[in-house]
Enzyme design. Sequence first.
Site, PDB file in Angstrom:
ATOM      1  N   HIS A 218       0.816  -1.226   0.000  1.00  8.03           N
ATOM      2  CA  HIS A 218       0.000   0.000   0.000  1.00  8.03           C
ATOM      3  C   HIS A 218       0.848   1.274   0.000  1.00  8.03           C
ATOM      4  O   HIS A 218       0.492   2.257  -0.634  1.00  8.03           O
ATOM      5  CB  HIS A 218      -0.989   0.018   1.176  1.00  8.03           C
ATOM      6  CG  HIS A 218      -0.365   0.231   2.526  1.00  8.03           C
ATOM      7  ND1 HIS A 218       0.228  -0.789   3.226  1.00  8.03           N
ATOM      8  CD2 HIS A 218      -0.235   1.342   3.291  1.00  8.03           C
ATOM      9  CE1 HIS A 218       0.691  -0.300   4.374  1.00  8.03           C
ATOM     10  NE2 HIS A 218       0.429   0.987   4.438  1.00  8.03           N
ATOM     11  N   ASP A 219       1.990   1.258   0.700  1.00  3.48           N
ATOM     12  CA  ASP A 219       2.820   2.465   0.816  1.00  3.48           C
ATOM     13  C   ASP A 219       4.091   2.381  -0.017  1.00  3.48           C
ATOM     14  O   ASP A 219       5.036   3.138   0.238  1.00  3.48           O
ATOM     15  CB  ASP A 219       3.212   2.671   2.287  1.00  3.48           C
ATOM     16  CG  ASP A 219       2.215   3.538   3.036  1.00  3.48           C
ATOM     17  OD1 ASP A 219       1.477   4.297   2.380  1.00  3.48           O
ATOM     18  OD2 ASP A 219       2.179   3.449   4.280  1.00  3.48           O
ATOM     19  N   LYS A 222       6.133   5.342  -1.147  1.00  2.00           N
ATOM     20  CA  LYS A 222       6.977   6.153  -0.258  1.00  2.00           C
ATOM     21  C   LYS A 222       8.453   6.095  -0.661  1.00  2.00           C
ATOM     22  O   LYS A 222       9.240   6.930  -0.212  1.00  2.00           O
ATOM     23  CB  LYS A 222       6.810   5.708   1.198  1.00  2.00           C
ATOM     24  CG  LYS A 222       5.523   6.237   1.847  1.00  2.00           C
ATOM     25  CD  LYS A 222       5.428   5.860   3.313  1.00  2.00           C
ATOM     26  CE  LYS A 222       4.149   6.397   3.953  1.00  2.00           C
ATOM     27  NZ  LYS A 222       3.941   5.869   5.319  1.00  2.00           N
ATOM     28  N   HIS A 247       2.796   9.935  -2.518  1.00  2.00           N
ATOM     29  CA  HIS A 247       3.116   8.503  -2.457  1.00  2.00           C
ATOM     30  C   HIS A 247       1.980   7.630  -2.982  1.00  2.00           C
ATOM     31  O   HIS A 247       2.217   6.523  -3.458  1.00  2.00           O
ATOM     32  CB  HIS A 247       3.558   8.075  -1.053  1.00  2.00           C
ATOM     33  CG  HIS A 247       2.447   7.814  -0.076  1.00  2.00           C
ATOM     34  ND1 HIS A 247       1.829   8.802   0.644  1.00  2.00           N
ATOM     35  CD2 HIS A 247       1.850   6.662   0.331  1.00  2.00           C
ATOM     36  CE1 HIS A 247       0.909   8.281   1.445  1.00  2.00           C
ATOM     37  NE2 HIS A 247       0.894   6.974   1.274  1.00  2.00           N
ATOM     38  N   HIS A 273      -5.846   4.353  -0.795  1.00  3.83           N
ATOM     39  CA  HIS A 273      -5.890   4.056   0.644  1.00  3.83           C
ATOM     40  C   HIS A 273      -5.957   5.296   1.525  1.00  3.83           C
ATOM     41  O   HIS A 273      -6.173   5.181   2.726  1.00  3.83           O
ATOM     42  CB  HIS A 273      -4.750   3.106   1.060  1.00  3.83           C
ATOM     43  CG  HIS A 273      -3.384   3.715   1.069  1.00  3.83           C
ATOM     44  ND1 HIS A 273      -2.616   3.869  -0.058  1.00  3.83           N
ATOM     45  CD2 HIS A 273      -2.626   4.204   2.075  1.00  3.83           C
ATOM     46  CE1 HIS A 273      -1.460   4.409   0.246  1.00  3.83           C
ATOM     47  NE2 HIS A 273      -1.433   4.629   1.551  1.00  3.83           N
ATOM     48  N   HIS A 274      -5.785   6.504   0.940  1.00  6.98           N
ATOM     49  CA  HIS A 274      -5.980   7.723   1.737  1.00  6.98           C
ATOM     50  C   HIS A 274      -7.209   8.514   1.303  1.00  6.98           C
ATOM     51  O   HIS A 274      -7.383   9.664   1.697  1.00  6.98           O
ATOM     52  CB  HIS A 274      -4.732   8.614   1.690  1.00  6.98           C
ATOM     53  CG  HIS A 274      -3.578   8.044   2.450  1.00  6.98           C
ATOM     54  ND1 HIS A 274      -3.606   7.850   3.809  1.00  6.98           N
ATOM     55  CD2 HIS A 274      -2.368   7.586   2.036  1.00  6.98           C
ATOM     56  CE1 HIS A 274      -2.459   7.306   4.200  1.00  6.98           C
ATOM     57  NE2 HIS A 274      -1.690   7.131   3.137  1.00  6.98           N
ATOM     58  N   ASP A 323      -4.896   0.424   7.520  1.00  7.72           N
ATOM     59  CA  ASP A 323      -3.686   1.251   7.635  1.00  7.72           C
ATOM     60  C   ASP A 323      -3.777   2.202   8.826  1.00  7.72           C
ATOM     61  O   ASP A 323      -2.826   2.346   9.598  1.00  7.72           O
ATOM     62  CB  ASP A 323      -3.503   2.054   6.335  1.00  7.72           C
ATOM     63  CG  ASP A 323      -2.197   2.827   6.309  1.00  7.72           C
ATOM     64  OD1 ASP A 323      -1.192   2.333   6.849  1.00  7.72           O
ATOM     65  OD2 ASP A 323      -2.189   3.936   5.742  1.00  7.72           O
TER      66      ASP A 323
HETATM   67  P1  C2E Z   1       1.150   6.670   8.460  1.00  4.00           P
HETATM   68  O1  C2E Z   1       1.963   7.084   9.618  1.00  4.00           O
HETATM   69  O2  C2E Z   1       1.145   5.192   8.148  1.00  4.00           O
HETATM   70  O3  C2E Z   1      -0.339   7.130   8.703  1.00  4.00           O
HETATM   71  C1  C2E Z   1      -1.377   6.586   7.941  1.00  4.00           C
HETATM   72  C2  C2E Z   1      -2.646   7.333   8.156  1.00  4.00           C
HETATM   73  O4  C2E Z   1      -3.101   7.181   9.508  1.00  4.00           O
HETATM   74  C3  C2E Z   1      -2.585   8.846   7.998  1.00  4.00           C
HETATM   75  O5  C2E Z   1      -2.554   9.250   6.650  1.00  4.00           O
HETATM   76  C4  C2E Z   1      -3.895   9.253   8.642  1.00  4.00           C
HETATM   77  O6  C2E Z   1      -4.986   9.049   7.768  1.00  4.00           O
HETATM   78  C5  C2E Z   1      -4.030   8.247   9.766  1.00  4.00           C
HETATM   79  N1  C2E Z   1      -3.768   8.918  11.025  1.00  4.00           N
HETATM   80  C6  C2E Z   1      -2.577   9.209  11.613  1.00  4.00           C
HETATM   81  N2  C2E Z   1      -2.808   9.867  12.771  1.00  4.00           N
HETATM   82  C7  C2E Z   1      -4.148   9.984  12.903  1.00  4.00           C
HETATM   83  C8  C2E Z   1      -5.016  10.536  13.908  1.00  4.00           C
HETATM   84  O7  C2E Z   1      -4.568  11.095  14.929  1.00  4.00           O
HETATM   85  N3  C2E Z   1      -6.370  10.430  13.702  1.00  4.00           N
HETATM   86  C9  C2E Z   1      -6.885   9.836  12.583  1.00  4.00           C
HETATM   87  N4  C2E Z   1      -8.221   9.740  12.416  1.00  4.00           N
HETATM   88  N5  C2E Z   1      -6.117   9.306  11.621  1.00  4.00           N
HETATM   89  C10 C2E Z   1      -4.765   9.371  11.794  1.00  4.00           C
HETATM   90  P2  C2E Z   1      -1.965  10.699   6.292  1.00  4.00           P
HETATM   91  O8  C2E Z   1      -2.314  11.706   7.322  1.00  4.00           O
HETATM   92  O9  C2E Z   1      -2.382  11.009   4.892  1.00  4.00           O
HETATM   93  O10 C2E Z   1      -0.405  10.471   6.315  1.00  4.00           O
HETATM   94  C11 C2E Z   1       0.242   9.632   5.378  1.00  4.00           C
HETATM   95  C12 C2E Z   1       1.636   9.404   5.804  1.00  4.00           C
HETATM   96  O11 C2E Z   1       2.305  10.652   5.886  1.00  4.00           O
HETATM   97  C13 C2E Z   1       1.780   8.802   7.198  1.00  4.00           C
HETATM   98  O12 C2E Z   1       1.621   7.427   7.155  1.00  4.00           O
HETATM   99  C14 C2E Z   1       3.180   9.252   7.566  1.00  4.00           C
HETATM  100  O13 C2E Z   1       4.150   8.440   6.935  1.00  4.00           O
HETATM  101  C15 C2E Z   1       3.231  10.631   6.955  1.00  4.00           C
HETATM  102  N6  C2E Z   1       2.859  11.671   7.928  1.00  4.00           N
HETATM  103  C16 C2E Z   1       1.633  12.166   8.191  1.00  4.00           C
HETATM  104  N7  C2E Z   1       1.695  13.140   9.111  1.00  4.00           N
HETATM  105  C17 C2E Z   1       2.996  13.263   9.471  1.00  4.00           C
HETATM  106  C18 C2E Z   1       3.725  14.104  10.390  1.00  4.00           C
HETATM  107  O14 C2E Z   1       3.171  14.949  11.079  1.00  4.00           O
HETATM  108  N8  C2E Z   1       5.078  13.922  10.465  1.00  4.00           N
HETATM  109  C19 C2E Z   1       5.728  12.979   9.713  1.00  4.00           C
HETATM  110  N9  C2E Z   1       7.045  12.887   9.838  1.00  4.00           N
HETATM  111  N10 C2E Z   1       5.070  12.199   8.833  1.00  4.00           N
HETATM  112  C20 C2E Z   1       3.736  12.327   8.716  1.00  4.00           C
HETATM  113  C1  SIN Z   2       3.815   3.472   7.273  1.00  4.17           C
HETATM  114  O1  SIN Z   2       2.738   3.479   7.646  1.00  4.17           O
HETATM  115  O2  SIN Z   2       3.568   2.958   6.323  1.00  4.17           O
HETATM  116  C2  SIN Z   2       5.225   3.922   7.574  1.00  4.17           C
HETATM  117  C3  SIN Z   2       5.397   4.568   8.865  1.00  4.17           C
HETATM  118  C4  SIN Z   2       6.318   5.731   8.881  1.00  4.17           C
HETATM  119  O3  SIN Z   2       7.246   5.806   8.089  1.00  4.17           O
HETATM  120  O4  SIN Z   2       6.124   6.627   9.727  1.00  4.17           O
HETATM  121 FE    FE Z   3      -0.062   5.659   2.803  1.00  2.75          FE
HETATM  122 FE    FE Z   4       0.964   2.711   5.866  1.00  3.97          FE
END
Ligand code: C2E
Ligand code: SIN
Ligand code: FE
Ligand code: FE
Length: 384
Positions: A218-219, A222, A247, A273-274, A323
């Site tokens: 799925h990712d 990235k 991504h 997936h988003h 996810d």
């Molecule tokens: P990820 O860490 O695997 O997060 C996947 C998804 O989990 C996020 O997609 C978001 O839809 C959900 N998610 C994360 N935290 C919360 C939350 O507190 N509440 C809810 N309802 N959902 C949550 P998103 O936001 O599109 O982010 C995609 C990817 O972007 C993330 O994958 C991560 O790799 C990165 N990312 C997002 N926000 C940050 C950030 O603030 N800092 C960093 N370094 N990376 C981020």
């Molecule tokens: C992920 O969800 O797929 C990767 C986590 C991260 O790099 O923060």
């Molecule tokens: Fe993703």
């Molecule tokens: Fe993921």
Amino acid sequence: ILNHARKVGGADAGTIFLREENKLKFSYTQNSTLEKRLPPGEKLIYTSFEIPVDENSLAGYVALTGKSLNIPNTEKMDPTLPFRFNRKFDEAAGYWTHSLLTIPLQTTTGEVIGVLQLINCRNQEDECLYFSEETEKIMSVFAGMAAIALERARMTRLMILRTIRMAEMRDPKETGPHVNRVAGFALVLYEAWAHREGLGKKEADEQRDHLRIAAMLHDVGKVSIPDAVLKKPGKLNAQEYAVMQQHTISGARLFIDKASDFDKAAMDVALNHHERWDGQGYPGHVDLVTGLPLKGLTGPDGRPLTKSGADIPLFGRIAAIADVFDALSSRRCYKEPWGEDEVLTEMEKCKGAQFDPQLLDLFFAKLPAIRGIQKRYREEDADS
Ligand code: C2E
Ligand code: SIN
Ligand code: FE
Ligand code: FE
Ligand code: SIN
Ligand code: SIN
């Protein structure tokens, strides 16, 4: 392959063993007689086992020598043969093997990649017969073609697993346990959905296999995100987040040729997936090559039209739940792991907004299975 071979050969049962180094793994099995004894909807359960490639078993001997064996009656085998028929599997299954045709699955280079075993030749009247010399000849040709198809599937699977490992090198957080958990959660959801929809077993099984690998990928997009964004320890600013959102598109682009049903599944997951049920997700209706809005699907603000509700492919809606559940439950470079209560409260709050409400209900109904997957793929095991 097994189904077709059994039909052509008139076999009541059959097995395919696949070779792994010097072992044969009991990989696929079918048995009409035993299946008829089961209540509807139940599957035959076989414990998987291995036998060595050597002279001590029929299948081992065939794998070792590359020669087929046609045994008309297992009770009257030539005592000078090096192997014996092992009755232990019959006894465990409550089934009696009379005739047995065992054929090597041999590629054009002569390598034996497995063994096809047809069990108990039966005619229309269900009388017990033995496999004819003609059947043996037809099966040898068929086994050659089957071997090439199996070899090709194995190579495809290996290349996909290497792709997953490559994504892991780029982003060490994208660990084996993480992708296995997301894939596991997605399968639980898909199976619950397929059961509720009354989907046929054959279609459900096929789609399920595709979804498993697609969810692992799925990712994968990235890999195209620069380190400064991918590995940023704190919160992303708006510009960085826009980069991160790419991504989905770069992942989907890997499967743009849609050479197989699997490619279609992988593209659906990577791209969608988003997306969110309420239409607030990303990337919306974009052209995969340019990343710009699809022709005719541009909103008044010049951005792509969004996808919402059932416009979002099922696999995308399933992967979104899987996810996010894992993202919230796990440590990330930008957050600490949350406890289960907090995670479930947050997800319930997002029902009908971020998530397909019906799928989310199925997810909650399947929590015991979800917890089982979490336990099976714990982060600590990542290095072992
Ligand atoms: P990820 O860490 O695997 O997060 C996947 C998804 O989990 C996020 O997609 C978001 O839809 C959900 N998610 C994360 N935290 C919360 C939350 O507190 N509440 C809810 N309802 N959902 C949550 P998103 O936001 O599109 O982010 C995609 C990817 O972007 C993330 O994958 C991560 O790799 C990165 N990312 C997002 N926000 C940050 C950030 O603030 N800092 C960093 N370094 N990376 C981020
Ligand atoms: C992920 O969800 O797929 C990767 C986590 C991260 O790099 O923060
Ligand atoms: Fe993703
Ligand atoms: Fe993921
Ligand atoms: C064998 O080929 O001897 C073992 C497998 C079987 O009994 O069907
Ligand atoms: C294939 O397309 O056969 C490989 C992907 C999968 O295992 O579903």
